[in-house]
Each structure stands twice: as C-alpha cells, then as structure tokens.
Design a protein around this motif. Structure first.
Motif, PDB file in Angstrom:
ATOM      1  N   MET A   1      -2.663   5.539  -2.221  1.00 50.80           N
ATOM      2  CA  MET A   1      -2.033   6.130  -1.033  1.00 50.80           C
ATOM      3  C   MET A   1      -0.614   5.596  -0.915  1.00 50.80           C
ATOM      4  N   THR A  63      -3.503   3.934   7.174  1.00 50.66           N
ATOM      5  CA  THR A  63      -4.742   4.438   6.565  1.00 50.66           C
ATOM      6  C   THR A  63      -5.456   5.424   7.480  1.00 50.66           C
ATOM      7  N   VAL A 166     -13.256   1.102   9.346  1.00 55.72           N
ATOM      8  CA  VAL A 166     -12.210   0.611   8.454  1.00 55.72           C
ATOM      9  C   VAL A 166     -11.736  -0.764   8.927  1.00 55.72           C
ATOM     10  N   SER A 168      -9.154  -4.182   7.962  1.00 55.02           N
ATOM     11  CA  SER A 168      -7.981  -4.551   7.169  1.00 55.02           C
ATOM     12  C   SER A 168      -7.820  -6.059   7.195  1.00 55.02           C
ATOM     13  N   ASP A 190     -15.743   0.135   0.216  1.00 48.02           N
ATOM     14  CA  ASP A 190     -14.600   0.631  -0.562  1.00 48.02           C
ATOM     15  C   ASP A 190     -13.364  -0.195  -0.225  1.00 48.02           C
ATOM     16  N   ILE A 191     -12.936  -1.032  -1.166  1.00 49.35           N
ATOM     17  CA  ILE A 191     -11.769  -1.896  -0.964  1.00 49.35           C
ATOM     18  C   ILE A 191     -10.551  -1.246  -1.610  1.00 49.35           C
ATOM     19  N   SER A 192      -9.488  -1.084  -0.838  1.00 46.99           N
ATOM     20  CA  SER A 192      -8.297  -0.376  -1.318  1.00 46.99           C
ATOM     21  C   SER A 192      -7.488  -1.239  -2.275  1.00 46.99           C
ATOM     22  N   LEU A 193      -6.536  -0.613  -2.925  1.00 50.18           N
ATOM     23  CA  LEU A 193      -5.541  -1.356  -3.684  1.00 50.18           C
ATOM     24  C   LEU A 193      -4.678  -2.153  -2.709  1.00 50.18           C
ATOM     25  N   TRP A 195      -1.435  -3.520  -0.846  1.00 48.04           N
ATOM     26  CA  TRP A 195      -0.099  -3.095  -0.451  1.00 48.04           C
ATOM     27  C   TRP A 195       0.507  -4.206   0.388  1.00 48.04           C
ATOM     28  N   ARG A 199      -5.057  -5.332   2.226  1.00 47.20           N
ATOM     29  CA  ARG A 199      -5.996  -4.311   1.770  1.00 47.20           C
ATOM     30  C   ARG A 199      -6.788  -3.793   2.963  1.00 47.20           C
ATOM     31  N   THR A 200      -7.389  -2.611   2.785  1.00 52.58           N
ATOM     32  CA  THR A 200      -8.361  -2.115   3.748  1.00 52.58           C
ATOM     33  C   THR A 200      -9.742  -2.124   3.111  1.00 52.58           C
ATOM     34  N   THR A 202     -13.262   0.068   3.707  1.00 52.70           N
ATOM     35  CA  THR A 202     -13.916   1.171   4.410  1.00 52.70           C
ATOM     36  C   THR A 202     -15.418   1.092   4.151  1.00 52.70           C
TER      37      THR A 202
END
Length: 402
Positions: A1, A63, A166, A168, A190-193, A195, A199-200, A202
């Motif tokens: 994203m 997000t 969600v 963070s 679900d762990i985001s990349l 930034w 991370r977030t 979900t």
C-alpha cells in the motif's frame, strides 16, 4: 500500500497532518486535509521534543481510509494521546474509545479541545465490553504490556460481528510473543509490510474459545507480609512484588489517626501493609490513573479482609480532584515512564499535587531510584528533604509541608 507523507516540511513536535480527508460543511473538497495540534498530557513545555503521536498512528489512519467511504461506527482501543480520536472526529466519524488510562482519556479530550472539536461527541467506554464495540470498525494501538494485550484480545475474540479489527505498532514491538498471542485468539493474523518502522496487524476469524474474565495472578513472594496480592492485566509488577515497593514497605510512616493518600497505588501493596500495621488509621484513599490498578487494589483489600474506618479507591490524574490541605500523609512510588518514554514530569506533577493537598505539617514520603535525583525536586518544592533510608538501587525520601 502506498502511504502518503503526513508531516509538514518543517516539522514541529506538536503538528500532525492527519492522513484522513476532512469532509464537513467547512471543507472546500472531499480531499481537504487538516494539520492538527497534538500535545501529550499533561501538556509539555512548548520546546519539548516529545510527540503525542507516532508513525504507527499515521499508518493506522491511512490503512483504514478504505473503510471510510461511508459513515460507520468506529471503536478505538488504547489511543495513547488522542491522535486517532482527534483525526477521526475531525473527519466527522462516530466514535467510541476505550483506554485503561485516565491520562490517555484526558489527552484525547484536551487534543479535541485544542483543535476546536467537541470531545463530548466521543463515547469514552469505562470497560472493554464486546457487546458495546460489536458492529464497528475496531482499531487499536498495541499496548506495551503482554498481559494487557491478552486481555484486549480475549474481549475482541468475543465480538460477535466487526467490520474489521486492525492494530498498529512500531515494527520492533511486534515480536514472537506478540504474534503468538494474536494467533491464540484469531485464525487469520495479517501483518503488513513495514512503513517508517511501523506495521499494522489485521485480525479475522476468531478462534473458537470459551469466554473467560481476565485472571488475577497471585504474588507468592509476599507471604512473609501475611498478605496475598492479585494483579489485573495492566498493573505494574504482575506476579511479583516490585523491588522498589519491597524496600519502601520497610520504611512506611506511622499513620495512626492520620488521613492518608496512596498515590500511584498500583495493586495497593503499600496501603495493605500500612493498614495492617496501623489499624487506627482514620482514612485511606488509594489513587491511580489506571482503572485496572484501582480495581486490583480494591480486590486485594477485600481478599485480605483488611478494613480501615474510612477506605476509598479512586481513578484520578495524580491528585487533581482532591481538596487543598485535606490530608496528613501522601505516600508514593512514582512512575518514571509515560508509556515507553522515560520522563520525570509525572513525578513532578505528583509532588506539586501532594504539596497542594497536604495540611501544614503534613508529610510526603516517596521511594525512587537513586539516579533520578528526586531529592533535588523535593528540595526545590518544599525547601527541604530528608533521606529516610537507602540501598544500592533506591532511596526513601521524606519532606514536610511548612
């Protein structure tokens, strides 16, 4: 994203450019944004480098933008200083907010007011009740305490229907223990990349698990005191006696026929010992900014069957709601962290509040790490300070109001 930059070219510790579009009658377009002024609570000095927000706040707001094409109910958990609450309120969303911290709630209210927003439009929840946050988008900041995180996840596991959940956090706080906890209560994590080092997380598909209230943990190393201690999840020194409190217990003041306040009481161990050794104490009030600490202290008095003629438990920002010159003794084991930041401004506020509520001749007695130099602050505020005891780590200090 792709995440837009959110800071002004010239950064100040208080300016936060919310990533959310502001959609209200004063906006010229749906893409208007707003730079918010955010302060920690209590409000720091204008030149303080401390921020009331971090990149995890900005990433979380970015997000959830996909969910905000229509008006939905949003439930916020553990908003540190109100960055999430203020941004979403500025964008005209219906909000509820849960935090165990009185200071965090007051920070959200303060920052709404600073930005000309009506904090009364936010429903501040006294408890994290699954039914009250059902049918909403649930967003949360990761707490630093794993036991408190598990309590939150237990509650979220019981939400019958959520638009999404969600979290963070700073990337380095999402460790193996945190991932294991999330997976214990939700099948999909679900762990985001990363930034900007955040991370977030979900969550979806709650694990089928019987609902249970949060547990209390017994502190087994207090048997010699003849008391049992139990801590709710977000209370300092879970499962063991804090070493500073253990030292302070040996040097508590004589409180017979005195009106006493235990400031930053935690699980209430100091007051339990004080009440046991001073059965004729006239009035005892246990105060903490954490609701779970206040509940734990009350629970511990009940379980240990300790009573005093007048006993009260109060969630309060330091001693802001107490009358001037109304007590004889204040005892305190002051914190030197605010969330993850080492700071002495909370202790300084506690000392000033204690001086205000003490009667003339009243005593403030504290324990602190030797290196924190609390004697300097007490000398400055009271014009004198006496060292009662010391060891390699801690000092017990006393000062009397003239």
């Amino acid at each position: 994203m792709a995440v837009q930059e959110y800071l002004n070219p010239v950064q100040t510790p208080t300016s936060f450019e919310t990533p959310l579009s502001i959609n209200n009658e004063n906006s010229s377009t749906q893409e208007d944004t707003r730079t918010l002024t955010l302060w920690r609570y209590p409000k720091q000095a204008d030149d303080s480098p401390l921020q009331a927000w971090d990149t995890a706040d900005a990433l979380l707001l970015n997000t959830i933008k996909v969910y905000l094409t229509k008006q939905i109910k949003i439930s916020i958990i553990n908003d540190g200083f109100g960055a999430l609450t203020t941004s979403l309120l500025a964008a005209n969303h219906k909000l509820s907010s849960y935090t165990d911290s009185k200071v965090s709630a007051l920070a959200s209210i303060q920052n709404c007011q600073v930005n000309q927003l009506d904090s009364k439009a936010v429903t501040f929840l006294p408890k994290l009740n699954p039914d009250e946050i059902s049918d909403s988008l649930i967003i949360a900041k990761l707490p630093k305490n794993l036991a408190f995180l598990e309590f939150i996840l237990k509650q979220l596991n019981q939400v019958t229907k959520a638009i999404d959940i969600v979290f963070s956090a700073k990337a380095n706080d999402i460790n193996a223990s945190v991932k294991k906890l999330f997976s214990r209560y939700f099948e999909v994590v679900d762990i985001s990349l990363a930034w900007k080092k955040s991370r977030t997380i979900t969550l979806s598909k709650p694990v089928a698990k019987p609902y249970s209230q949060f547990n209390y943990w017994q502190a087994t190393d207090t048997k010699s005191l003849g008391i049992s201690l139990y801590n709710a999840p977000n209370v300092f020194a879970r499962g063991k006696l804090d070493i500073g409190a253990a030292f302070f217990i040996e040097h508590l003041p004589n409180a017979e026929n005195k009106k006493v306040v235990d400031l930053a009481c935690g699980n209430g161990v100091l007051s339990l010992v004080l009440a046991k050794h001073n059965p004729d104490i006239s009035h005892l009030t246990l105060v903490d900014e954490s609701q779970m600490a206040v509940e734990s202290a009350s629970y511990n008095f009940e379980k240990n069957a300790l009573t005093v003629p007048s006993l009260a438990f109060k969630q309060n920002d330091c001693l802001s709601e107490f009358e001037p010159e109304s007590v004889d003794i204040v005892i305190c084991n002051p914190p030197f962290h605010q969330q993850k930041t080492i700071t002495d401004h909370i202790a300084w506020q506690m000392f000033k509040d204690a001086k205000r509520i003490l009667k003339k001749g009243g005593e403030l007695r504290i324990v602190g790490n030797r290196h924190l130099g609390y004697h300097i602050k007490l000398n400055k505020l009271f014009n004198h300070c006496q060292q009662i005891a010391s060891n390699s780590k801690f000092v017990v200090l006393s000062t009397v109001k003239n």
